[in-house]
Write an enzyme that holds these catalytic residues in place. Structure first.
Site, PDB file in Angstrom:
ATOM      1  N   LYS A 180     -18.716  -1.485   5.187  1.00 15.86           N
ATOM      2  CA  LYS A 180     -17.548  -2.185   5.721  1.00 15.86           C
ATOM      3  C   LYS A 180     -17.513  -2.109   7.243  1.00 15.86           C
ATOM      4  O   LYS A 180     -17.931  -1.117   7.832  1.00 15.86           O
ATOM      5  CB  LYS A 180     -16.274  -1.527   5.171  1.00 15.86           C
ATOM      6  CG  LYS A 180     -16.084  -1.710   3.688  1.00 15.86           C
ATOM      7  CD  LYS A 180     -15.755  -3.137   3.372  1.00 15.86           C
ATOM      8  CE  LYS A 180     -14.853  -3.304   2.235  1.00 15.86           C
ATOM      9  NZ  LYS A 180     -13.529  -3.379   2.222  1.00 15.86           N
ATOM     10  N   LEU A 199     -18.031  -2.937  -5.792  1.00 12.51           N
ATOM     11  CA  LEU A 199     -19.033  -2.204  -5.012  1.00 12.51           C
ATOM     12  C   LEU A 199     -18.396  -0.985  -4.376  1.00 12.51           C
ATOM     13  O   LEU A 199     -17.229  -1.015  -4.003  1.00 12.51           O
ATOM     14  CB  LEU A 199     -19.566  -3.100  -3.887  1.00 12.51           C
ATOM     15  CG  LEU A 199     -20.428  -4.293  -4.280  1.00 12.51           C
ATOM     16  CD1 LEU A 199     -20.681  -5.167  -3.073  1.00 12.51           C
ATOM     17  CD2 LEU A 199     -21.753  -3.812  -4.859  1.00 12.51           C
ATOM     18  N   LYS A 247     -28.293  -4.570  -1.045  1.00 14.32           N
ATOM     19  CA  LYS A 247     -28.738  -4.484  -2.441  1.00 14.32           C
ATOM     20  C   LYS A 247     -30.217  -4.155  -2.460  1.00 14.32           C
ATOM     21  O   LYS A 247     -30.987  -4.761  -1.690  1.00 14.32           O
ATOM     22  CB  LYS A 247     -28.551  -5.833  -3.141  1.00 14.32           C
ATOM     23  CG  LYS A 247     -27.133  -6.334  -3.171  1.00 14.32           C
ATOM     24  CD  LYS A 247     -27.079  -7.744  -3.728  1.00 14.32           C
ATOM     25  CE  LYS A 247     -25.658  -8.282  -3.642  1.00 14.32           C
ATOM     26  NZ  LYS A 247     -25.585  -9.701  -3.919  1.00 14.32           N
ATOM     27  N   ASP A 275       0.831  -1.211   0.000  1.00 11.02           N
ATOM     28  CA  ASP A 275       0.000   0.000   0.000  1.00 11.02           C
ATOM     29  C   ASP A 275       0.860   1.253   0.000  1.00 11.02           C
ATOM     30  O   ASP A 275       0.544   2.247  -0.636  1.00 11.02           O
ATOM     31  CB  ASP A 275      -0.909   0.033   1.241  1.00 11.02           C
ATOM     32  CG  ASP A 275      -1.976  -1.043   1.153  1.00 11.02           C
ATOM     33  OD1 ASP A 275      -2.201  -1.559   0.038  1.00 11.02           O
ATOM     34  OD2 ASP A 275      -2.571  -1.378   2.190  1.00 11.02           O
ATOM     35  N   LYS A 325     -20.616  -9.821   3.770  1.00 11.38           N
ATOM     36  CA  LYS A 325     -19.670  -9.800   2.660  1.00 11.38           C
ATOM     37  C   LYS A 325     -18.477 -10.688   3.012  1.00 11.38           C
ATOM     38  O   LYS A 325     -17.634 -10.313   3.828  1.00 11.38           O
ATOM     39  CB  LYS A 325     -19.217  -8.354   2.408  1.00 11.38           C
ATOM     40  CG  LYS A 325     -18.318  -8.181   1.220  1.00 11.38           C
ATOM     41  CD  LYS A 325     -18.129  -6.696   0.949  1.00 11.38           C
ATOM     42  CE  LYS A 325     -17.187  -6.453  -0.196  1.00 11.38           C
ATOM     43  NZ  LYS A 325     -15.825  -6.907   0.022  1.00 11.38           N
ATOM     44  N   ARG A 351     -12.473 -13.482 -11.341  1.00 11.37           N
ATOM     45  CA  ARG A 351     -12.889 -12.117 -11.644  1.00 11.37           C
ATOM     46  C   ARG A 351     -11.931 -11.424 -12.609  1.00 11.37           C
ATOM     47  O   ARG A 351     -12.343 -10.690 -13.488  1.00 11.37           O
ATOM     48  CB  ARG A 351     -12.986 -11.304 -10.355  1.00 11.37           C
ATOM     49  CG  ARG A 351     -13.444  -9.900 -10.596  1.00 11.37           C
ATOM     50  CD  ARG A 351     -13.704  -9.174  -9.293  1.00 11.37           C
ATOM     51  NE  ARG A 351     -14.267  -7.876  -9.554  1.00 11.37           N
ATOM     52  CZ  ARG A 351     -13.550  -6.791  -9.811  1.00 11.37           C
ATOM     53  NH1 ARG A 351     -12.241  -6.882  -9.807  1.00 11.37           N
ATOM     54  NH2 ARG A 351     -14.123  -5.642 -10.059  1.00 11.37           N
TER      55      ARG A 351
HETATM   56  S1  IVH Z   1     -22.552  -8.473  -5.296  1.00 10.55           S
HETATM   57  C1  IVH Z   1     -22.226  -5.524  -8.799  1.00 10.55           C
HETATM   58  N1  IVH Z   1     -22.821  -9.780  -3.040  1.00 10.55           N
HETATM   59  O1  IVH Z   1     -17.557  -8.071  -2.808  1.00 10.55           O
HETATM   60  C2  IVH Z   1     -22.292  -6.268  -7.522  1.00 10.55           C
HETATM   61  N2  IVH Z   1     -20.633  -9.210  -3.733  1.00 10.55           N
HETATM   62  O2  IVH Z   1     -16.465  -5.263  -3.974  1.00 10.55           O
HETATM   63  C3  IVH Z   1     -21.275  -7.305  -7.413  1.00 10.55           C
HETATM   64  N3  IVH Z   1     -18.846  -9.979  -2.213  1.00 10.55           N
HETATM   65  O3  IVH Z   1     -16.183  -8.650  -5.967  1.00 10.55           O
HETATM   66  C4  IVH Z   1     -21.097  -8.021  -6.172  1.00 10.55           C
HETATM   67  N4  IVH Z   1     -20.186 -10.954  -0.770  1.00 10.55           N
HETATM   68  O4  IVH Z   1     -16.169 -10.549  -4.302  1.00 10.55           O
HETATM   69  C5  IVH Z   1     -21.955  -9.212  -3.909  1.00 10.55           C
HETATM   70  N5  IVH Z   1     -23.232 -10.946  -1.086  1.00 10.55           N
HETATM   71  C6  IVH Z   1     -22.353 -10.384  -1.935  1.00 10.55           C
HETATM   72  C7  IVH Z   1     -20.971 -10.426  -1.728  1.00 10.55           C
HETATM   73  C8  IVH Z   1     -20.121  -9.795  -2.638  1.00 10.55           C
HETATM   74  C9  IVH Z   1     -18.934 -10.683  -1.073  1.00 10.55           C
HETATM   75  C10 IVH Z   1     -17.586  -9.472  -2.832  1.00 10.55           C
HETATM   76  C11 IVH Z   1     -17.380  -9.865  -4.255  1.00 10.55           C
HETATM   77  C12 IVH Z   1     -17.212  -8.577  -5.021  1.00 10.55           C
HETATM   78  C13 IVH Z   1     -16.884  -7.614  -3.925  1.00 10.55           C
HETATM   79  C14 IVH Z   1     -17.379  -6.228  -4.247  1.00 10.55           C
END
Ligand code: IVH
Length: 676
Positions: free
Chosen positions: A309, A84, A285, A38, A119, A140
């Protein structure tokens, strides 16, 4: 420093970052700690900010994520895998919801439903199913293009290989997180820095037999491309996922209202330590797919989802020692040396103990087992001590009564404003007398907002001090360049560059100069006020003779704390010597006031008290737009004192005594024909 050298340094740093990236992402074996990584990234971004000519397509400001490894075939995601946005507080969450209402142009709706999903901190993957058969799996990658890791994903038991349900779409990308449970990580922890790295590493094994050995898990949460999906909202989709045979997070919830979302967040944060997988926040969401569609995307992230977060990470470790650091103002700051521990991907080996009182209050001792917290980029701190684990031989920590650097007595001052004894203990020496304070003062002197000397960073100041090349600010302008050229890491060119930047900075504005002196409580803003008041260096220096300290109280923004600190500065003979010496080597420019032709030409103004219909900032810009100028104190030179509610009495009295016109807000606006 010349352009070429800066460019070279910049490109070298980018090359190094690329190397780190390669090892981290493609080989899953980080070369350095996250914090070091970083730091390097930050250095590159800072260079770009400072030197606008720097540019590279490989810069971390341009490259998002990383390119897929060469070990695997690349493939394009049919629908990009976006990221996100992050939020950290209830206020942020309110704003997120407000923006949604604004975008949809609807009134606040307390029943707007969100799917709240923990998350998981793992590696996301996209699984393509055609006619119910697991067909292909991609990592990804950079979001547009991923690695074909089908063979490795096939080894994961949680990933259904065949789905027979009638309502399963004929073609769909199911997306979710690959991760490793904490209990399984224990067995392989020597090889990886944290569970996330372990998951990433095993997913990228060249041989899927190696992946198979590590018990990876998969939790599904969204989809990419789809054909034949007959679901109208996220929560129903999650239910379907589990019906189709995918694992979903048992802590997913359907929630309306910010308060309920926050309650859920707090509840899950409490449970976090007991979960068998790492989570780093909650994803919110919008539940309704139709609304998601209307909201769409901004740049790289959806407008309909956000990651809340967790602000901190905690861990337990042992205090090996307590160090005392000495700051620029002589403050003694205790720092706990910790048995290194990984907190949220960063290896922590220091924790701040704030001050002596904090140590006493928490009874923190060397040898204690403590719970540490790391939040954002700040230094970790100690939350609590586990008294039960304390050895019988343990002794209370005694804070040094003498400065560990110069041996002077340490004191706790009485704060006249708060009428309390300071919590901070300070070295009572005369500033530069104490080596440690001197080093910190010099670091401040050359810092960005002060003299901003290129090529004379903190590390070099430390080295030059250690070699006794500098002790006082004036020494910087009389460096022994011949000696420096012979030092390790220095050469003719770097010495020339240093000489050039030092000489260039001999011309300095009064405000930067005052700030650079590092007078306690005189930050940039106060230095500006003082420079406007004194206009010239000579007026400023003459304070030591005329001792008109109390006059400074007339300056709007300067209070007793600042004045007594300025007094302390001028009472110190070493400081006066420093001023005299600097005067000989520097050209300190007078503060200027700008003027042209307007309604308020040659008129000066000062505001005291609260104004009703207009802000102070607006008054200031109105005055300047009309060629007037604002001053910061009442003096004979002042033409108008604008008085609002609850003005400072002293200013009004002084103005009257000096026959300065005292006017109201309305009278001022009349002068500009702004009111009838
Ligand atoms: S939705 C456009 N749902 O968080 C939305 N992501 O920074 C895409 N992640 O790359 C993601 N849990 O690796 C979604 N319940 C969840 C999630 C999740 C973990 C991670 C995922 C993504 C990152 C977003």
């Amino acid at each position: 420093m010349n352009k070429k050298k800066i460019q070279e340094e910049y490109l070298n740093k980018i090359e190094l970052l690329k190397k780190y990236n390669k090892f981290y992402f493609s080989k899953s074996k980080p070369l350095v700690l996250d914090s070091k990584y970083d730091e390097l990234k930050k250095e590159i971004l800072l260079l770009e900010e400072k030197f606008k000519f720097l540019d590279s397509p490989q810069s971390p400001s341009k490259v998002i994520g990383h390119k897929p490894s060469k070990n695997f075939k690349k493939d394009t995601h049919r629908v990009p895998m976006l990221s996100l946005g992050n939020i950290f507080s209830e206020e942020d969450l309110n704003n997120f919801q407000k923006k949604i209402f604004n975008f949809l142009s609807v009134e606040r709706d307390p029943n707007l439903l969100f799917s709240a999903e923990p998350k998981i901190d793992g590696i996301s993957a996209s699984l393509t199913y055609k006619n119910g058969i697991f067909f292909k799996g991609l990592s990804r990658g950079d979001g547009r293009e991923g690695e074909d890791i089908t063979a490795n994903l096939e080894t994961i038991k949680d990933i259904p290989k065949k789905i027979l349900s009638k309502d399963f779409p004929i073609d769909i990308d199911i997306r979710g997180e690959v991760f490793i449970q904490n209990k399984d990580f224990q067995d392989i922890k020597e090889k990886f820095a944290n569970p996330r790295n372990a998951a990433s590493g095993s997913l990228r094994q060249k041989n899927s037999e190696d992946t198979k050995k590590i018990p990876l898990k998969f939790i599904a949460y969204t989809y990419g491309y789809e054909k034949g999906l007959a679901v109208k909202n996220q929560f129903d989709f999650l239910k379907k996922l589990s019906k189709w045979g995918f694992k979903t997070n048992p802590l997913n919830r359907l929630i309306a209202g910010v308060k309920n979302l926050i309650d859920n967040y707090n509840e899950i944060e409490k449970k976090r330590a007991d979960l068998d997988f790492d989570i780093d926040g909650i994803v919110y969401k919008i539940n309704d797919f139709a609304l998601q569609k209307r909201l769409g995307y901004v740049a790289n992230a959806p407008r309909w989802a956000i990651a809340h977060k967790f602000s901190s990470n905690k861990a337990v470790s042992k205090i090996i020692d307590i160090d005392i650091q000495i700051g620029r103002t002589g403050a003694l700051t205790p720092v706990a040396k910790i048995k290194p521990i990984n907190i949220g991907g960063v290896l922590v080996s220091n924790a701040t103990l704030h001050n002596e009182d904090e140590i006493i209050r928490k009874d923190i001792r060397i040898g204690d087992m403590v719970t540490l917290e790391r939040a954002g980029d700040v230094i970790p701190h100690i939350l609590s001590v586990d008294i039960k684990k304390r050895s019988l031989k343990s002794k209370k920590f005694v804070f040094p009564q003498n400065c560990p650097s110069c041996g002077s007595k340490t004191i706790k001052e009485f704060n006249k404003v708060t009428k309390k004894v300071d919590a901070v203990r300070r070295c009572s020496s005369e500033g530069y007398y104490c080596n440690k304070i001197s080093i910190e003062k010099l670091k401040h002197f050359v810092s960005k907002e002060a003299f901003n000397i290129d090529g004379l960073g903190k590390k070099i100041v430390e080295e030059f001090c250690r070699l006794k090349l500098i002790k006082f600010p004036q020494d910087i302008f009389k460096l022994n360049y011949q000696k420096i050229e012979k030092l390790e890491g220095w050469g003719r060119l770097s010495v020339e560059n240093l000489k050039y930047s030092v000489n260039q900075k001999k011309n300095i504005s009064l405000e930067r100069f005052i700030f650079a002196l590092g007078i306690r409580h005189i930050g940039l803003e106060n230095a500006k006020l003082l420079s406007k008041y004194f206009i010239s260096f000579l007026n400023f220096k003459n304070l030591s003779k005329n001792k008109n300290f109390n006059d400074l109280l007339n300056i709007d923004g300067i209070g007793e704390t600042q004045v007594s600190s300025i007094k302390v500065f001028f009472e110190n003979e070493i400081n006066i010597k420093v001023l005299n010496e600097l005067e000989k080597v520097l050209v300190i420019k007078d503060a200027t006031t700008n003027q042209n032709d307007g309604l308020l030409k040659d008129k000066s103004f000062l505001v005291t008290g609260k104004l009703k219909g207009i802000s102070r900032a607006e008054v200031k810009s109105l005055i300047e737009e009309n060629s007037g100028n604002t001053v910061s104190s009442v003096s004979k030179k002042l033409n108008y004192l604008i008085v609002g509610e609850k003005p400072t009495k002293r200013k009004v009295e002084n103005a009257k005594a000096l026959k300065v016109k005292v006017i109201t807000e309305n009278e001022f606006l009349k002068m500009l024909n702004k009111t009838g």
